[in-house]
Design a protein around this motif. Structure first.
Motif, short mmCIF file in Angstrom:
data_model
loop_
_atom_site.label_atom_id
_atom_site.label_comp_id
_atom_site.label_asym_id
_atom_site.label_seq_id
_atom_site.Cartn_x
_atom_site.Cartn_y
_atom_site.Cartn_z
N HIS A 109 0.83 -1.20 0.00
CA HIS A 109 0.00 0.00 0.00
C HIS A 109 0.87 1.26 0.00
O HIS A 109 1.97 1.27 0.56
CB HIS A 109 -0.92 0.02 1.23
CG HIS A 109 -2.03 -0.98 1.17
ND1 HIS A 109 -1.84 -2.31 1.46
CD2 HIS A 109 -3.34 -0.84 0.82
CE1 HIS A 109 -2.99 -2.96 1.31
NE2 HIS A 109 -3.92 -2.10 0.93
N ARG B 146 -13.15 5.83 7.75
CA ARG B 146 -12.44 5.02 6.75
C ARG B 146 -13.43 4.59 5.67
O ARG B 146 -14.48 4.02 5.99
CB ARG B 146 -11.78 3.81 7.40
CG ARG B 146 -10.84 4.17 8.54
CD ARG B 146 -10.21 2.93 9.14
NE ARG B 146 -9.41 3.27 10.33
CZ ARG B 146 -8.68 2.39 11.01
NH1 ARG B 146 -8.65 1.12 10.61
NH2 ARG B 146 -8.00 2.77 12.07
N VAL C 39 0.42 5.24 1.03
CA VAL C 39 -0.43 6.20 1.73
C VAL C 39 -0.12 7.60 1.21
O VAL C 39 1.02 8.07 1.32
CB VAL C 39 -0.21 6.13 3.25
CG1 VAL C 39 -1.17 7.07 3.97
CG2 VAL C 39 -0.39 4.70 3.75
N VAL D 188 -3.89 4.39 -0.56
CA VAL D 188 -4.71 4.86 0.55
C VAL D 188 -4.63 6.38 0.53
O VAL D 188 -3.55 6.95 0.72
CB VAL D 188 -4.22 4.30 1.90
CG1 VAL D 188 -5.08 4.84 3.03
CG2 VAL D 188 -4.22 2.79 1.90
N ALA E 179 -5.25 -2.44 4.64
CA ALA E 179 -4.63 -1.17 5.04
C ALA E 179 -4.99 -0.76 6.45
O ALA E 179 -4.71 0.36 6.86
CB ALA E 179 -5.02 -0.06 4.06
N ALA F 200 -10.03 8.81 5.39
CA ALA F 200 -9.23 7.97 4.52
C ALA F 200 -10.10 7.18 3.57
O ALA F 200 -11.24 6.80 3.88
CB ALA F 200 -8.37 7.01 5.34
N SER G 236 -9.45 3.83 0.93
CA SER G 236 -8.50 2.81 0.49
C SER G 236 -9.07 2.08 -0.71
O SER G 236 -10.24 1.72 -0.73
CB SER G 236 -8.21 1.82 1.62
OG SER G 236 -7.36 0.79 1.15
N ARG H 21 -14.25 3.32 1.30
CA ARG H 21 -13.81 2.65 0.07
C ARG H 21 -14.41 3.40 -1.12
O ARG H 21 -15.55 3.89 -1.04
CB ARG H 21 -14.27 1.20 0.07
CG ARG H 21 -13.53 0.32 1.04
CD ARG H 21 -12.08 0.11 0.62
NE ARG H 21 -11.99 -0.67 -0.58
CZ ARG H 21 -11.94 -2.00 -0.62
NH1 ARG H 21 -11.99 -2.68 0.53
NH2 ARG H 21 -11.85 -2.65 -1.75
#
Length: 633
Positions: free
Chosen positions: A130, A191, A132, A207, A177, A170, A172, A193
């Motif tokens: 990943h 968090r 970031v 991410v 992650a 965030a 991802s 998607r």
């Protein structure tokens, strides 16, 4: 920023990710995988999500990334690339550098290096698959709009109210992650998607983190920015035509992070507001400012920061940025580059502590060593002891080869000499040894001798520390002072034990092979005098026939021959006496030098050796894993 809820969702807005988008996720939610707001989400929510997915909106729904992936953000490390091998070498060298310097430098000085080691260990222990990337910018720059545009759906709130984003959020593009997001301290409710599209597939492994405003009036927002920026692998700086030259952005962030150019993207947002060629002019001026900040620009396929213009609102240039981020993510080298840049930055700040200009490699020079030994020899009186030994040798030769009458006279003088003050002083110097001499020596002489030793130690320490960085120069001087603590007393003991061997009369020097011949010759001269005198007396008393000339000649030969033999012996004794005195001086000098070497020079040399070791480790840290010469540049 506030998280979107299930009730806020409409047909034209993206789901917040709290509801599973497929029947497969429904079972996971029933098992407690899903996340909710406040008290959390229960199994009933998961069932509701499954019902909604059956309504035909399955493709529009996404699920939360928090906890996705069974590895918790950790994955087996793939084989290291050459860059990774070089970084591992540098980190190991930095770790040894900190360990060797811990007792020589204060903790605050090594704090940044320790932080780099800690963060590097933490990042390398998490998923290497990943990357970031943080999106940072000032108030109103449009970073949240760009964040939503890259995700393909609205995740972060946008609007005219400032500040809009209150905490990092965030997104991802793949599982696994969670550990990285835990490290960033982003809670599960923040968090997300993205929408699963063909464009999103190209960003798999990335991410993306939307940060609060870096110039926010709320202190907690700025703390979020500073904390996350220190941990992410790359940064996308979003600027707008009005505030792209803002001093806070350039002085507080871009300029200190100039060494992180390879993991830096600078995008000029809102180019749709610039008419004609104004966008190109603003981009050129932005590149000029970045160049003034010391940020290398990645133009003409050179490594450096990426600069481009776009409009997150209209989508102009967003595709190009997405392609660049996709390529950047697939290379999987951002974490290595970021840590390498952090190591470079730490090495640059540590450089004054380990490197000085225009001086040879650290060592005790022969000239300084010789001067130090000369001063110690002077302190123990090696030269005076050598002269005393030479005089003792010649005095002993005079006693053995002198005429009996002269030896008798010397014996008589030695018996009457103590009655005079001069005689007492002579005996004290010749036969009293160190103890008698010290009894008469004034206190000023002892103080002077100690001062000579201290001056010798300071001189050799200054010579050894010349050109070293301040901390290491101080360490060298302290090592010399500690070693010299009992040095004057040790030199006094050497002077007593070895010096008395050449000053005490009972310690007779060795005699050369020609001495028996000289003694026989002197005895023969004495016999001639006695025989001639007896012969002459016999003639006077009438016992012998009067013949005056032969006995007189014999007596004259003995009288003249005796001093001649003594004179010849004194001439012959000069060479051996000088060699004997030099040998005594050399023994005393060697003993004093050995004491000074063990107590002062060796600790100083050990400190210089430690400095050479840290210099070598620093050279490895600063040279990207390439061994450099430890000679000071």
């Amino acid at each position: 920023m506030t998280a979107l809820t299930d009730r806020d969702r409409t047909d034209d807005r993206w789901d917040d990710g709290f509801i599973a988008r497929s029947r497969r996720a429904g079972a996971g939610l029933r098992a407690g995988v899903g996340f909710g707001i406040g008290a959390g989400i229960d199994a009933a929510d998961g069932e509701d999500g499954g019902d909604e997915s059956e309504d035909g909106s399955d493709d529009a729904l996404v699920r939360a990334v928090s906890g996705a992936g069974s590895d918790g953000g950790k994955a087996p490390s793939p084989p290291l690339s050459p860059e990774g091998q070089a970084l591992r070498t540098r980190l190991e060298a930095l770790r040894q550098l900190v360990g060797l310097s811990r007792t020589r430098l204060d903790g605050k000085t090594l704090a940044e290096a320790g932080r780099v080691l800690d963060e590097a260990a933490a990042r390398r222990g998490l998923s290497p698959q990943h990357t970031v990337v943080a999106i940072a910018g000032a108030t109103g720059s449009g970073k949240s709009t760009l964040f939503n545009s890259l995700a393909g759906v609205q995740i972060s709130e946008t609007g005219l109210r400032r500040p809009t984003t209150a905490a990092p959020i965030a997104c991802s593009w793949s599982d696994g992650a969670a550990g990285l997001l835990d490290r960033l301290e982003i809670p599960g409710r923040l968090r997300r998607r993205p929408r699963e599209t063909s464009e999103a597939e190209a960003l798999r492994g990335m991410v993306l983190v939307d940060l609060p405003d870096l110039d926010s009036a709320v202190g907690a927002h700025r703390e979020h920015v500073d904390r996350v920026l220190a941990l992410v692998d790359a940064v996308v700086w979003v600027v707008d035509p009005e505030k792209y030259a803002d001093a806070v952005l350039h002085e507080r962030y871009l300029r200190p992070l100039a060494g992180h150019a390879e993991v830096t993207f600078v995008v000029l947002n809102q180019v749709d507001r610039l008419p004609g060629e104004s966008a190109d002019l603003v981009l050129d001026d932005l590149r000029r400012l970045l160049d003034d900040d010391g940020i290398a620009l990645g133009e003409h396929d050179e490594p450096g920061a990426t600069v481009l213009g776009l409009s997150a609102l209209t989508g102009e240039g967003v595709g190009e940025l997405r392609d660049l981020l996709a390529q950047f993510t697939q290379e999987k080298g951002a974490a290595t580059r970021r840590i390498s840049a952090d190591v470079d930055r730490a090495a640059g700040r540590l450089r004054p502590l380990y490197v000085t200009e225009g001086h040879p490699s650290p060592e005790i020079g022969e000239a300084a060593r010789a001067e130090f030994e000369d001063r110690l020899a002077e302190a123990v009186g090696a030269y005076a002891a050598g002269l005393a030994a030479e005089r003792a040798w010649r005095r002993n030769a005079g006693k053995a080869c002198g005429t009996p009458w002269l030896r008798l006279w010397r014996w008589y003088e030695s018996r009457r000499a103590p009655r005079t003050l001069a005689g007492l002083a002579a005996l004290a110097v010749i036969g009293g040894g160190r103890g008698a001499a010290s009894a008469e020596a004034p206190a000023e002489e002892e103080v002077t001798a100690r001062q000579r030793v201290e001056q010798a130690v300071r001189t050799v320490a200054d010579a050894a520390a010349d050109g070293l960085p301040d901390a290491w120069a101080q360490a060298v001087r302290e090592a010399a002072v500690r070693g010299a603590d009992q040095l004057p007393e040790a030199l006094d003991e050497i002077a007593v034990t070895l010096g008395s061997a050449v000053t005490v009369p009972s310690a007779r020097p060795p005699r050369p092979t020609w001495w028996p011949v000289a003694v026989l010759a002197q005895a023969a001269m004495t016999l001639l005098q006695i025989y001639g005198g007896l012969w002459l007396v016999g003639q006077i008393v009438g016992v012998l026939e009067p013949r005056l000339m032969p006995p007189v000649l014999l007596m004259v030969a003995g009288i003249v021959g005796g001093p001649l033999v003594e004179w010849a012996c004194s001439i012959a004794a000069r060479g051996p006496a000088r060699r004997y005195g030099q040998d005594a001086e050399r023994r005393l000098r060697q003993a004093a030098a050995g004491c000074g070497r063990a107590r002062v020079l060796e600790p100083v040399a050990a400190e210089l050796l430690r400095y050479r070791e840290v210099r070598e480790q620093y050279a490895t840290v600063a040279a990207g894993g390439t061994k450099l010469s430890t000679t000071r540049e």
